[in-house]
Enzyme design. Structure first.
Site, mmCIF file in Angstrom:
data_model
loop_
_atom_site.group_PDB
_atom_site.id
_atom_site.type_symbol
_atom_site.label_atom_id
_atom_site.label_comp_id
_atom_site.label_asym_id
_atom_site.label_seq_id
_atom_site.Cartn_x
_atom_site.Cartn_y
_atom_site.Cartn_z
ATOM 1 N N SER A 10 0.840 -1.194 0.000
ATOM 2 C CA SER A 10 0.000 0.000 0.000
ATOM 3 C C SER A 10 0.874 1.242 0.000
ATOM 4 C CB SER A 10 -0.887 0.024 1.250
ATOM 5 O OG SER A 10 -1.415 1.334 1.407
ATOM 6 N N HIS A 35 -1.224 -1.164 -4.333
ATOM 7 C CA HIS A 35 -2.476 -0.836 -3.650
ATOM 8 C C HIS A 35 -2.531 0.676 -3.462
ATOM 9 C CE1 HIS A 35 -6.027 -1.695 -1.204
ATOM 10 N NE2 HIS A 35 -5.582 -0.788 -0.342
ATOM 11 N N ASP A 37 -4.615 3.799 -2.150
ATOM 12 C CA ASP A 37 -5.682 4.215 -1.229
ATOM 13 C C ASP A 37 -6.163 5.635 -1.517
ATOM 14 O OD1 ASP A 37 -6.036 1.968 0.562
ATOM 15 O OD2 ASP A 37 -3.997 2.363 1.253
ATOM 16 N N MET A 39 -8.624 8.642 -0.448
ATOM 17 C CA MET A 39 -9.403 9.135 0.699
ATOM 18 C C MET A 39 -9.785 10.593 0.473
ATOM 19 S SD MET A 39 -7.140 7.547 3.784
ATOM 20 C CE MET A 39 -6.528 5.861 3.740
ATOM 21 N N HIS A 69 -8.355 1.460 -4.122
ATOM 22 C CA HIS A 69 -9.276 1.278 -2.996
ATOM 23 C C HIS A 69 -9.916 2.635 -2.729
ATOM 24 C CE1 HIS A 69 -9.585 0.321 1.624
ATOM 25 N NE2 HIS A 69 -10.763 0.505 1.064
ATOM 26 N N MET A 71 -12.061 5.172 -0.951
ATOM 27 C CA MET A 71 -12.687 5.482 0.351
ATOM 28 C C MET A 71 -13.197 6.910 0.284
ATOM 29 S SD MET A 71 -9.732 3.702 2.687
ATOM 30 C CE MET A 71 -8.541 3.796 1.376
ATOM 31 N N MET A 140 -11.631 -5.331 5.443
ATOM 32 C CA MET A 140 -10.822 -4.369 6.207
ATOM 33 C C MET A 140 -10.563 -4.954 7.590
ATOM 34 S SD MET A 140 -10.154 -1.889 4.220
ATOM 35 C CE MET A 140 -9.199 -0.982 5.433
ATOM 36 N N GLY A 145 -8.717 4.646 6.908
ATOM 37 C CA GLY A 145 -8.352 6.052 7.098
ATOM 38 C C GLY A 145 -6.861 6.277 7.259
ATOM 39 N N PHE A 146 -6.200 5.343 7.917
ATOM 40 C CA PHE A 146 -4.781 5.560 8.204
ATOM 41 C C PHE A 146 -4.001 4.256 8.116
ATOM 42 C CE2 PHE A 146 -7.250 8.754 10.371
ATOM 43 C CZ PHE A 146 -6.602 9.920 9.978
ATOM 44 N N ASP A 178 -6.837 -6.076 4.253
ATOM 45 C CA ASP A 178 -6.143 -4.782 4.269
ATOM 46 C C ASP A 178 -6.186 -4.179 5.670
ATOM 47 O OD1 ASP A 178 -5.183 -2.221 3.740
ATOM 48 O OD2 ASP A 178 -6.853 -1.644 2.441
ATOM 49 N N GLY A 179 -5.012 -3.952 6.253
ATOM 50 C CA GLY A 179 -4.916 -3.233 7.524
ATOM 51 C C GLY A 179 -4.169 -3.993 8.591
ATOM 52 N N SER A 201 2.677 -0.082 6.080
ATOM 53 C CA SER A 201 3.808 0.304 6.937
ATOM 54 C C SER A 201 4.834 -0.812 7.097
ATOM 55 C CB SER A 201 3.303 0.804 8.291
ATOM 56 O OG SER A 201 2.273 0.005 8.749
HETATM 57 C C1 DX5 Z 1 -6.264 1.963 5.483
HETATM 58 C C2 DX5 Z 1 -5.788 1.605 4.094
HETATM 59 C C3 DX5 Z 1 -4.725 0.587 4.053
HETATM 60 C C4 DX5 Z 1 -3.451 0.970 4.731
HETATM 61 C C5 DX5 Z 1 -2.781 -0.271 5.197
HETATM 62 O O1 DX5 Z 1 -7.392 2.764 5.386
HETATM 63 O O2 DX5 Z 1 -6.871 1.114 3.320
HETATM 64 O O3 DX5 Z 1 -4.450 0.181 2.724
HETATM 65 O O4 DX5 Z 1 -2.573 1.685 3.930
HETATM 66 O O5 DX5 Z 1 -1.643 0.109 5.891
HETATM 67 P P1 DX5 Z 1 -1.020 -0.773 7.031
HETATM 68 O O6 DX5 Z 1 -0.484 -1.992 6.395
HETATM 69 O O7 DX5 Z 1 0.054 0.121 7.565
HETATM 70 O O8 DX5 Z 1 -2.107 -1.040 8.034
HETATM 71 ZN ZN ZN Z 2 -6.496 0.113 1.341
#
Ligand code: DX5
Ligand code: ZN
Length: 225
Positions: A10, A35, A37, A39, A69, A71, A140, A145-146, A178-179, A201
């Site tokens: 991601s 991936h 993201d 937002m 993805h 959001m 999820m 969000g983060f 994811d997450g 991360s």
């Molecule tokens: C969260 C995102 C994820 C995020 C995953 O809202 O959809 O894709 O980047 O990051 P990690 O692996 O750090 O949880």
């Molecule tokens: Zn994602």
């Protein structure tokens, strides 16, 4: 039957000041999909990347599948813009549109694969009337969000249930998670039934992307033999 495992780094956790080379490095290090993201600071409390950035990655020479993805609210124009910008797959949250079925149609009509995303509290019953027209279910395992949040353990039960639904359907559908996926829990996620792993991360904030992705692959290998 699980599909061959896919690791989708991601880019939310990448260094945006050098995004092209960061994406290139994560792919050379063994990542399969990018991936991406998206937002809007409304559907989720964070603001990230739009279709122009997706286009820039394609123009930079990124050829791997781009796994968008979404959001955000107002997904209609974003679906068409991301398809034009080179997205391969677009996943949407049922809560983001009053018309899930027609939004899926729009993704497919624009030549992309379609995914449906289940938030931690979203019921798997959402899948019942769309399962026959999607290519991927995204579970999820954090609230969106983060990056860098902790994996919600109860997600493993949901992964098992959705794996059963997919297997019963006999359809060719990927099960993505994811997450909070790390070297500590990726094996459990694979054993529960996932075949597509998003990780931000753990991959981008670690010291050695290649080592992390290789270790992830080794940890999940036994689930696909
Ligand atoms: C969260 C995102 C994820 C995020 C995953 O809202 O959809 O894709 O980047 O990051 P990690 O692996 O750090 O949880
Ligand atoms: Zn994602």
């Amino acid at each position: 039957m699980k599909n061959k495992p896919i690791i989708a780094p991601s880019i939310l956790s990448a260094d945006f000041a050098s995004l092209g080379s960061q994406v290139d490095t994560c792919l050379r290090s063994g990542g399969d999909w990018v991936h991406f993201d998206v937002m809007d600071n409304s559907f989720v409390p964070n603001l990230t990347l739009g279709p122009m950035v997706c286009r820039s990655l394609r123009d930079y020479g990124i050829e791997a599948p781009i796994d968008v993805h979404l959001m955000t609210y107002n997904i209609g124009n974003l679906i068409t813009d991301f398809a034009k910008a080179g997205a391969t797959l677009i996943s949407i949250h049922p809560e983001s549109t009053p018309h899930l079925d027609s939004s899926i149609n729009l993704i497919k009509d624009n030549g992309c694969k379609a995914g449906v995303v289940l938030n931690p509290a979203t019921s798997i019953s959402t899948l019942e009337f769309v399962i026959n027209k999607i290519d991927l279910v995204l579970i999820m395992s954090v609230n969106p969000g983060f990056g860098g949040q902790k994996f919600i353990k109860n997600s493993l039960n949901k992964i098992r249930k959705v794996r059963e639904i997919i297997d019963t359907s006999k359809l060719d559908i990927r099960l993505q998670v994811d997450g909070g996926i790390t070297l500590e829990n990726i094996q459990n996620v694979a054993e529960a039934g996932a075949d597509t792993f998003v990780s931000g991360s753990a991959i981008f904030k670690g010291k050695d992307m290649k080592k992390t992705i290789t270790e992830m692959r080794n940890l999940i290998r036994t689930s696909y033999q």
